[in-house]
Design a protein around this motif. Sequence first.
Motif, PDB file in Angstrom:
ATOM      1  N   LYS A   1       2.303  -8.165   3.514  1.00 27.38           N
ATOM      2  CA  LYS A   1       2.391  -9.512   4.082  1.00 27.38           C
ATOM      3  C   LYS A   1       2.851 -10.523   3.035  1.00 27.38           C
TER       4      LYS A   1
ATOM      5  N   ALA B   1       2.681  -6.912  -4.171  1.00 27.58           N
ATOM      6  CA  ALA B   1       1.930  -5.900  -3.435  1.00 27.58           C
ATOM      7  C   ALA B   1       2.304  -4.520  -3.958  1.00 27.58           C
TER       8      ALA B   1
ATOM      9  N   LYS C   1      -0.086   2.934   1.912  1.00 25.55           N
ATOM     10  CA  LYS C   1      -1.080   1.881   2.129  1.00 25.55           C
ATOM     11  C   LYS C   1      -0.731   0.693   1.248  1.00 25.55           C
TER      12      LYS C   1
ATOM     13  N   TYR D   1      -1.582  -2.690  -0.867  1.00 29.28           N
ATOM     14  CA  TYR D   1      -2.609  -3.427  -1.593  1.00 29.28           C
ATOM     15  C   TYR D   1      -1.985  -4.709  -2.101  1.00 29.28           C
ATOM     16  N   HIS D   2      -2.466  -5.835  -1.577  1.00 28.77           N
ATOM     17  CA  HIS D   2      -1.958  -7.134  -2.006  1.00 28.77           C
ATOM     18  C   HIS D   2      -2.725  -7.537  -3.250  1.00 28.77           C
TER      19      HIS D   2
ATOM     20  N   VAL E   1     -12.945  -2.715   2.998  1.00 26.32           N
ATOM     21  CA  VAL E   1     -11.768  -3.055   2.183  1.00 26.32           C
ATOM     22  C   VAL E   1     -12.046  -2.719   0.715  1.00 26.32           C
TER      23      VAL E   1
ATOM     24  N   ALA F   1     -10.104   0.061  -1.695  1.00 25.83           N
ATOM     25  CA  ALA F   1      -9.466  -0.379  -2.946  1.00 25.83           C
ATOM     26  C   ALA F   1     -10.065   0.360  -4.142  1.00 25.83           C
TER      27      ALA F   1
ATOM     28  N   HIS G   1      -7.154  -9.956  -7.586  1.00 25.54           N
ATOM     29  CA  HIS G   1      -7.782  -9.775  -6.275  1.00 25.54           C
ATOM     30  C   HIS G   1      -6.945  -8.785  -5.482  1.00 25.54           C
ATOM     31  N   ILE G   2      -7.581  -7.758  -4.975  1.00 25.26           N
ATOM     32  CA  ILE G   2      -6.867  -6.694  -4.256  1.00 25.26           C
ATOM     33  C   ILE G   2      -7.254  -6.759  -2.785  1.00 25.26           C
ATOM     34  N   ASN G   3      -6.315  -7.188  -1.962  1.00 26.10           N
ATOM     35  CA  ASN G   3      -6.605  -7.451  -0.546  1.00 26.10           C
ATOM     36  C   ASN G   3      -7.799  -8.410  -0.448  1.00 26.10           C
ATOM     37  N   PHE G   4      -8.389  -8.526   0.711  1.00 24.23           N
ATOM     38  CA  PHE G   4      -9.508  -9.456   0.849  1.00 24.23           C
ATOM     39  C   PHE G   4     -10.611  -8.796   1.650  1.00 24.23           C
TER      40      PHE G   4
END
Lengths: 80, 80
Positions: free
Chosen positions: A53, A57, A63, A65-66, B13, B17, B66-69
């Motif tokens: 998104k 990333a 998969k 990962y942001h 999440v 991660a 920060h990896i995703n939320f």
Amino acid sequence: MVKAIFYHAGCPVCVDAEQMIFTSLDKSKFDLEVVHLGTAQERIAEAESFGVKSVPALVVGEKAYHINFGASLDDVKAGS
Amino acid sequence: MVKAIFYHAGCPVCVDAEQMIFTSLDKSKFDLEVVHLGTAQERIAEAESFGVKSVPALVVGEKAYHINFGASLDDVKAGS
């Protein structure tokens, strides 16, 4: 080797995350490709298909990962 | 060895991660510690001092990624 793709757009947050990923990823396990979506706009759809998104990333095993937040893909599309 | 700390709160999440980080981090370079802030609430202030705002997050060399939320630290403090 597991394929890992790091998507970025050249922003400062991206550059910092790229450095961390490049340093920390176990290169004996991963084949890392770095894709600049600002210049490779034709790969934005591919990134979106993995659930990306925003950039930066990392996609590992399909998969997403942001990592922190640099820019949304909409911003990248708009060239901002 | 560079110290790396993965902060999480047991959320789905976070677990996903953690698995990615655990698999992909180059263990010859990093000494990885995993901290569950839901049970180790006394370490929330330490996480905040590195700039951690939400979990899951990885701190490498005192920088927060920060990896995703999964959850905000405020949610973790509130025990939700």
